[in-house]
Design a protein around this motif. Structure first.
Motif, PDB file in Angstrom:
ATOM      1  N   VAL A 342       0.834  -1.205   0.000  1.00  0.00           N
ATOM      2  CA  VAL A 342       0.000   0.000   0.000  1.00  0.00           C
ATOM      3  C   VAL A 342       0.871   1.259   0.000  1.00  0.00           C
ATOM      4  N   ILE A 343       1.932   1.250   0.799  1.00  0.00           N
ATOM      5  CA  ILE A 343       2.787   2.435   0.887  1.00  0.00           C
ATOM      6  C   ILE A 343       3.634   2.594  -0.375  1.00  0.00           C
ATOM      7  N   LEU A 344       4.136   1.499  -0.914  1.00  0.00           N
ATOM      8  CA  LEU A 344       4.881   1.593  -2.169  1.00  0.00           C
ATOM      9  C   LEU A 344       3.991   2.095  -3.302  1.00  0.00           C
ATOM     10  N   ASP A 345       2.724   1.694  -3.293  1.00  0.00           N
ATOM     11  CA  ASP A 345       1.782   2.212  -4.294  1.00  0.00           C
ATOM     12  C   ASP A 345       1.602   3.721  -4.133  1.00  0.00           C
ATOM     13  N   ALA A 346       1.651   4.196  -2.886  1.00  0.00           N
ATOM     14  CA  ALA A 346       1.543   5.641  -2.658  1.00  0.00           C
ATOM     15  C   ALA A 346       2.738   6.375  -3.258  1.00  0.00           C
ATOM     16  N   PHE A 347       3.916   5.774  -3.218  1.00  0.00           N
ATOM     17  CA  PHE A 347       5.067   6.354  -3.916  1.00  0.00           C
ATOM     18  C   PHE A 347       4.786   6.432  -5.423  1.00  0.00           C
ATOM     19  N   ARG A 348       4.246   5.351  -5.951  1.00  0.00           N
ATOM     20  CA  ARG A 348       3.981   5.303  -7.395  1.00  0.00           C
ATOM     21  C   ARG A 348       2.930   6.326  -7.812  1.00  0.00           C
ATOM     22  N   ASN A 349       2.018   6.665  -6.884  1.00  0.00           N
ATOM     23  CA  ASN A 349       0.916   7.568  -7.201  1.00  0.00           C
ATOM     24  C   ASN A 349       1.267   9.042  -7.017  1.00  0.00           C
ATOM     25  N   LEU A 350       2.496   9.334  -6.599  1.00  0.00           N
ATOM     26  CA  LEU A 350       2.875  10.735  -6.442  1.00  0.00           C
ATOM     27  C   LEU A 350       2.828  11.455  -7.787  1.00  0.00           C
ATOM     28  N   PRO A 351       2.278  12.664  -7.822  1.00  0.00           N
ATOM     29  CA  PRO A 351       2.317  13.435  -9.068  1.00  0.00           C
ATOM     30  C   PRO A 351       3.757  13.732  -9.461  1.00  0.00           C
ATOM     31  N   GLU A 352       4.007  13.786 -10.742  1.00  0.00           N
ATOM     32  CA  GLU A 352       5.335  14.144 -11.204  1.00  0.00           C
ATOM     33  C   GLU A 352       5.602  15.618 -10.921  1.00  0.00           C
ATOM     34  N   GLU A 353       6.877  15.967 -10.776  1.00  0.00           N
ATOM     35  CA  GLU A 353       7.269  17.360 -10.568  1.00  0.00           C
ATOM     36  C   GLU A 353       8.102  17.834 -11.749  1.00  0.00           C
ATOM     37  N   ASP A 354       7.976  19.137 -12.057  1.00  0.00           N
ATOM     38  CA  ASP A 354       8.827  19.680 -13.106  1.00  0.00           C
ATOM     39  C   ASP A 354      10.201  20.029 -12.514  1.00  0.00           C
ATOM     40  N   GLU A 355      11.052  20.645 -13.277  1.00  0.00           N
ATOM     41  CA  GLU A 355      12.411  20.912 -12.824  1.00  0.00           C
ATOM     42  C   GLU A 355      12.448  21.873 -11.644  1.00  0.00           C
ATOM     43  N   GLU A 356      11.401  22.697 -11.454  1.00  0.00           N
ATOM     44  CA  GLU A 356      11.340  23.619 -10.328  1.00  0.00           C
ATOM     45  C   GLU A 356      10.678  22.985  -9.112  1.00  0.00           C
TER      46      GLU A 356
END
Length: 362
Positions: A342-356
């Protein structure tokens, strides 16, 4: 249940490391009755009370309040016990009580339902913290309390209390705040920070407060001896958790994950040294600690998806996946397999970030 089955003195360390402590097996109803009794006793006749997380940071705030005012009753409350603690204050607190809430961040409006009643009873309510707050909860608390939330990447709550209290503290208490910050923000630049964190964990809260009021961060020899004795088992449990560590690539990050009754910070540090950008330590009681590094500062975002919260580099959670004791039995025998997933899936579900570092849609 036979006491022998849950007595740590009778359980080999290898098995003890995969099971929760005996307090886990006490029914909540018993714990609640005991907590109510202790709250009633603490609040009886008190002119000032501090609702605080009983870790080094929360207790550091209590120590500063006692230095500044001479008296402040402690009502210990973990992050998931805010509602109950405020209810106790509203029900058992003396009229015209001064109330402080320290090192606690509500997760939802239900945590602060009793705050209006507390404010009506009290002459003042001040709330010091440094966690990541929801804007709506900030507004709700500010209706009834003087709220100060420090930057979670720069200060601990003891720092906040030191700055906000109208009292001239000796330099040694600024040092106490700095050492507390070193542990709480996972900076690890001062070796004393492990000492105060361990001492707060193992000692009775009142003992810890009395000690740091007198000695600040420079603990006396008898405390150092106590810590040395306690660390024999601590190190053995840490080693067991490190042996179970596994590493998984998730996007650009390497996430270390393990299971066991242990001191999470040292285990996280060991996984970092093995290349982990972030570490997850799942505990036998069902909760988990998430620790980051300079290359991963989104622990609070991960925890926020699984019934928790915290700081960019340090957070905690307890996924809502345990319906009965069979679920816990599965948790122990599989070394936390579902919780890990469940917690590893939460890592996978993080929104991507741009360079800033700004979140973007995937």
């Amino acid at each position: 249940m036979d006491d022998y089955l849950i007595d740590d003195d009778n359980i080999p360390l290898g098995r003890r490391s995969v099971l929760p402590g005996e307090g886990f097996f006490t029914p909540d109803s018993f714990d609640e009755a005991q907590a109510e009794k202790e709250a009633r006793e603490a609040l009886a006749g008190a002119d000032r009370v501090v609702v605080a997380d009983p870790d080094a940071d929360g207790l550091g705030c209590v120590a500063l309040l006692r230095v500044a005012f001479g008296e402040a009753a402690l009502l210990p409350a973990g992050p998931h016990e805010i509602a109950e603690a405020l209810e106790y204050v509203a029900e058992f607190g003396e009229p015209d009580l001064e109330v402080f809430v320290c090192d606690l961040c509500p997760d939802s409006e239900s945590d602060i339902e009793a705050l209006p009643a507390v404010a009506e009873r009290a002459t003042s309510v001040r709330w010091f913290d440094h966690h990541q707050w929801d804007d709506d909860l900030v507004r709700s608390v500010e209706e009834y309390a003087d709220l100060t939330v420090g930057d979670s990447e720069e200060v601990c709550t003891t720092d906040v209390a030191l700055a906000e209290l109208d009292y001239t503290f000796d330099d040694r208490y600024a040092d106490l705040a700095a050492v507390t910050r070193d542990h709480d923000l996972w900076l690890r630049e001062d070796p004393r920070s492990d000492d105060i964190a361990d001492y707060a964990y193992w000692a009775d809260p009142e003992e810890y407060i009395d000690t740091v009021v007198e000695h600040a961060a420079d603990l006396p020899p008898e405390v150092e001896s106590f810590l040395e004795e306690q660390r024999v088992e601590k190190e053995a449990l840490i080693e067991k958790a490190i042996e179970r560590a596994e590493f998984e690539a998730i996007g650009e990050w390497t996430v270390g994950v393990t299971y066991g009754r242990c001191s999470q910070n040292e285990v996280a540090e060991a996984m970092r040294e093995e290349g982990a950008d972030a570490s997850v330590i799942v505990k036998p009681a069902g909760s988990a600690s998430i620790r980051g590094t300079d290359s991963f500062e989104r622990c609070h975002e991960v925890a926020g998806q699984v019934n928790g919260g915290g700081h960019p580099k340090a957070a905690g959670c307890k996924p809502d996946i345990y319906d009965d004791m069979l679920d816990y039995a599965h948790h122990w025998t599989t070394r936390g397999a579902i919780t890990k997933q469940v917690i590893l899936d939460a890592f996978r579900n993080l929104p991507e970030e741009d360079e800033e570092g700004v979140e973007t849609d995937r």
